[in-house]
Design a protein around this motif. Structure first.
Motif, PDB file in Angstrom:
ATOM      1  N   ALA A  44       0.824  -1.211   0.000  1.00 54.82           N
ATOM      2  CA  ALA A  44       0.000   0.000   0.000  1.00 54.82           C
ATOM      3  C   ALA A  44       0.859   1.262   0.000  1.00 54.82           C
ATOM      4  CB  ALA A  44      -0.914   0.002   1.224  1.00 54.82           C
ATOM      5  N   GLU A  45       0.326   2.316  -0.604  1.00 53.33           N
ATOM      6  CA  GLU A  45       0.985   3.615  -0.616  1.00 53.33           C
ATOM      7  C   GLU A  45      -0.042   4.703  -0.323  1.00 53.33           C
ATOM      8  OE1 GLU A  45       3.055   4.178  -4.294  1.00 53.33           O
ATOM      9  OE2 GLU A  45       4.450   2.504  -3.949  1.00 53.33           O
ATOM     10  N   ARG A  46       0.406   5.772   0.307  1.00 51.61           N
ATOM     11  CA  ARG A  46      -0.434   6.940   0.588  1.00 51.61           C
ATOM     12  C   ARG A  46       0.370   8.200   0.261  1.00 51.61           C
ATOM     13  NH1 ARG A  46      -4.707   5.822   4.323  1.00 51.61           N
ATOM     14  NH2 ARG A  46      -5.312   8.000   4.050  1.00 51.61           N
ATOM     15  N   ARG A 114       5.142   4.457   1.572  1.00 42.17           N
ATOM     16  CA  ARG A 114       4.896   3.060   1.211  1.00 42.17           C
ATOM     17  C   ARG A 114       4.917   2.186   2.460  1.00 42.17           C
ATOM     18  NH1 ARG A 114       8.889   1.320  -3.012  1.00 42.17           N
ATOM     19  NH2 ARG A 114       7.477   2.512  -4.354  1.00 42.17           N
ATOM     20  N   GLN A 115       3.996   1.266   2.521  1.00 43.79           N
ATOM     21  CA  GLN A 115       3.893   0.338   3.643  1.00 43.79           C
ATOM     22  C   GLN A 115       5.171  -0.489   3.786  1.00 43.79           C
ATOM     23  OE1 GLN A 115       0.938  -2.628   2.977  1.00 43.79           O
ATOM     24  NE2 GLN A 115       0.954  -3.384   5.072  1.00 43.79           N
ATOM     25  N   LEU A 116       5.642  -0.632   5.024  1.00 44.10           N
ATOM     26  CA  LEU A 116       6.836  -1.424   5.296  1.00 44.10           C
ATOM     27  C   LEU A 116       6.531  -2.908   5.182  1.00 44.10           C
ATOM     28  CD1 LEU A 116       8.192   0.426   8.478  1.00 44.10           C
ATOM     29  CD2 LEU A 116       8.748   0.869   6.086  1.00 44.10           C
ATOM     30  N   GLU A 173       1.005  15.930   9.172  1.00 44.10           N
ATOM     31  CA  GLU A 173       0.608  15.373   7.876  1.00 44.10           C
ATOM     32  C   GLU A 173       1.486  14.193   7.485  1.00 44.10           C
ATOM     33  OE1 GLU A 173      -1.187  15.009   3.972  1.00 44.10           O
ATOM     34  OE2 GLU A 173      -1.834  15.654   5.963  1.00 44.10           O
ATOM     35  N   LEU A 174       2.793  14.348   7.584  1.00 40.13           N
ATOM     36  CA  LEU A 174       3.715  13.281   7.192  1.00 40.13           C
ATOM     37  C   LEU A 174       3.594  12.065   8.107  1.00 40.13           C
ATOM     38  CD1 LEU A 174       6.914  15.396   6.422  1.00 40.13           C
ATOM     39  CD2 LEU A 174       5.365  14.352   4.759  1.00 40.13           C
ATOM     40  N   SER A 175       3.577  12.299   9.418  1.00 39.86           N
ATOM     41  CA  SER A 175       3.531  11.184  10.365  1.00 39.86           C
ATOM     42  C   SER A 175       2.192  10.457  10.305  1.00 39.86           C
ATOM     43  CB  SER A 175       3.812  11.671  11.787  1.00 39.86           C
ATOM     44  OG  SER A 175       2.860  12.639  12.193  1.00 39.86           O
ATOM     45  N   THR A 176       1.104  11.203  10.100  1.00 41.31           N
ATOM     46  CA  THR A 176      -0.218  10.573  10.008  1.00 41.31           C
ATOM     47  C   THR A 176      -0.306   9.656   8.802  1.00 41.31           C
ATOM     48  OG1 THR A 176      -1.329  12.413  11.123  1.00 41.31           O
ATOM     49  CG2 THR A 176      -2.692  11.000   9.744  1.00 41.31           C
ATOM     50  N   LYS A 177       0.164  10.133   7.642  1.00 41.02           N
ATOM     51  CA  LYS A 177       0.116   9.311   6.434  1.00 41.02           C
ATOM     52  C   LYS A 177       1.050   8.104   6.558  1.00 41.02           C
ATOM     53  CE  LYS A 177      -2.879  11.334   3.739  1.00 41.02           C
ATOM     54  NZ  LYS A 177      -3.304  12.471   4.559  1.00 41.02           N
ATOM     55  N   ALA A 178       2.212   8.293   7.191  1.00 46.24           N
ATOM     56  CA  ALA A 178       3.138   7.181   7.389  1.00 46.24           C
ATOM     57  C   ALA A 178       2.529   6.128   8.309  1.00 46.24           C
ATOM     58  CB  ALA A 178       4.459   7.687   7.960  1.00 46.24           C
ATOM     59  N   TRP A 179       1.841   6.569   9.363  1.00 45.97           N
ATOM     60  CA  TRP A 179       1.184   5.633  10.288  1.00 45.97           C
ATOM     61  C   TRP A 179       0.028   4.919   9.596  1.00 45.97           C
ATOM     62  CZ3 TRP A 179       2.259   3.557  14.897  1.00 45.97           C
ATOM     63  CH2 TRP A 179       1.234   2.902  15.581  1.00 45.97           C
ATOM     64  N   GLN A 180      -0.783   5.673   8.872  1.00 50.52           N
ATOM     65  CA  GLN A 180      -1.947   5.089   8.224  1.00 50.52           C
ATOM     66  C   GLN A 180      -1.571   4.068   7.162  1.00 50.52           C
ATOM     67  OE1 GLN A 180      -4.023   8.581   6.816  1.00 50.52           O
ATOM     68  NE2 GLN A 180      -5.265   8.744   8.675  1.00 50.52           N
ATOM     69  N   VAL A 181      -0.518   4.340   6.389  1.00 50.44           N
ATOM     70  CA  VAL A 181      -0.161   3.409   5.332  1.00 50.44           C
ATOM     71  C   VAL A 181       0.310   2.070   5.900  1.00 50.44           C
ATOM     72  CG1 VAL A 181       2.315   3.939   5.027  1.00 50.44           C
ATOM     73  CG2 VAL A 181       0.912   3.343   3.035  1.00 50.44           C
ATOM     74  N   GLU A 184      -3.615   0.990   8.252  1.00 53.39           N
ATOM     75  CA  GLU A 184      -5.014   1.062   7.808  1.00 53.39           C
ATOM     76  C   GLU A 184      -5.227   0.842   6.314  1.00 53.39           C
ATOM     77  OE1 GLU A 184      -6.578   4.834   8.994  1.00 53.39           O
ATOM     78  OE2 GLU A 184      -5.803   4.686  11.044  1.00 53.39           O
ATOM     79  N   SER A 185      -4.208   1.031   5.495  1.00 50.47           N
ATOM     80  CA  SER A 185      -4.414   1.060   4.048  1.00 50.47           C
ATOM     81  C   SER A 185      -4.636  -0.326   3.446  1.00 50.47           C
ATOM     82  CB  SER A 185      -3.206   1.711   3.357  1.00 50.47           C
ATOM     83  OG  SER A 185      -3.090   3.050   3.747  1.00 50.47           O
ATOM     84  N   GLY A 186      -5.357  -0.324   2.315  1.00 53.36           N
ATOM     85  CA  GLY A 186      -5.510  -1.543   1.539  1.00 53.36           C
ATOM     86  C   GLY A 186      -6.637  -2.456   1.951  1.00 53.36           C
TER      87      GLY A 186
END
Length: 205
Positions: A44-46, A114-116, A173-181, A184-186
């Motif tokens: 997943a990517e955000r 990108r998701q780890l 913004e950066l940390s939220t998207k990094a955490w979500q990807v 929560e993503s996918g």
């Protein structure tokens, strides 16, 4: 009759007739595990987005306040002349707002996260096991951003310098998207009310 709280779970309902098999929904597919495991799947990517000229927001707010003194709620001039004591017109101020909004839009940039891989994610959480929630230090977020950022790639030091330069909103913004990807993503298809509205309008046309 079955005594099971969910009824006749074997599907016979007291007869030998099998229960009907439900078909997959139009937005769902039954997983083909062999095909999935052999496929080249991207994780997943955000996208995190922020403005590199955030001061423009104050300029826009000042112009909006000035426009309020020149017009009513519907945008009509408050007097026949349609201008203030400085000779500025509602149309002129509105054009300035549009120009500032475009300038701010042009200053927007993005960082793709990108998701780890699972092992990497678990190792990261294990490393920071002693911290949680509000107790997490800034280094936790700098490291998460640097591990997740793929376009552009950035080091932990660069993540720290970037957020120091642009402040807490960009860090959020950066940390939220990094955490979500990574958490929560996918798992669901994102909704888009704007694209739905565009397509409805196109269909009517």
């Amino acid at each position: 009759m079955s005594d099971h709280p969910l009824g006749d779970i074997d599907g016979t309902s007291g007869t030998d007739a099998p229960s009907p098999v439900s078909e997959p929904s139009i937005v769902d597919q039954i997983l083909d595990l062999d095909k999935l495991l052999s496929a080249d799947v991207r994780r997943a990517e955000r996208t995190a987005r922020f403005c590199t000229a955030p001061h423009l927001q104050a300029d826009i707010e000042a112009l909006e306040a000035e426009l309020e003194t020149l017009t009513d709620d519907r945008g009509n001039p408050l007097d026949e002349e349609g201008m203030n004591d400085s000779g500025r017109t509602a149309t002129g101020v509105a054009l300035e707002i549009r120009a500032k909004r475009q300038e701010m839009a042009d200053a927007m940039v993005s960082v793709r996260m990108r998701q780890l891989e699972l092992d990497q994610w678990e190792a990261f959480l294990t490393k920071h096991r002693a911290t949680s929630g509000e107790e997490r230090p800034m280094e936790f977020w700098f490291e998460l951003i640097s591990l997740s950022a793929c376009a552009p790639v950035m080091t932990q030091d660069q993540a720290a310098r970037l957020t120091k330069k642009y402040g807490r909103p960009v860090l959020t913004e950066l940390s939220t998207k990094a955490w979500q990807v990574n958490t929560e993503s996918g798992v669901s298809v994102p909704k888009s009310s704007r694209s739905s509205a565009v397509l409805r309008r196109a269909a009517r046309g």
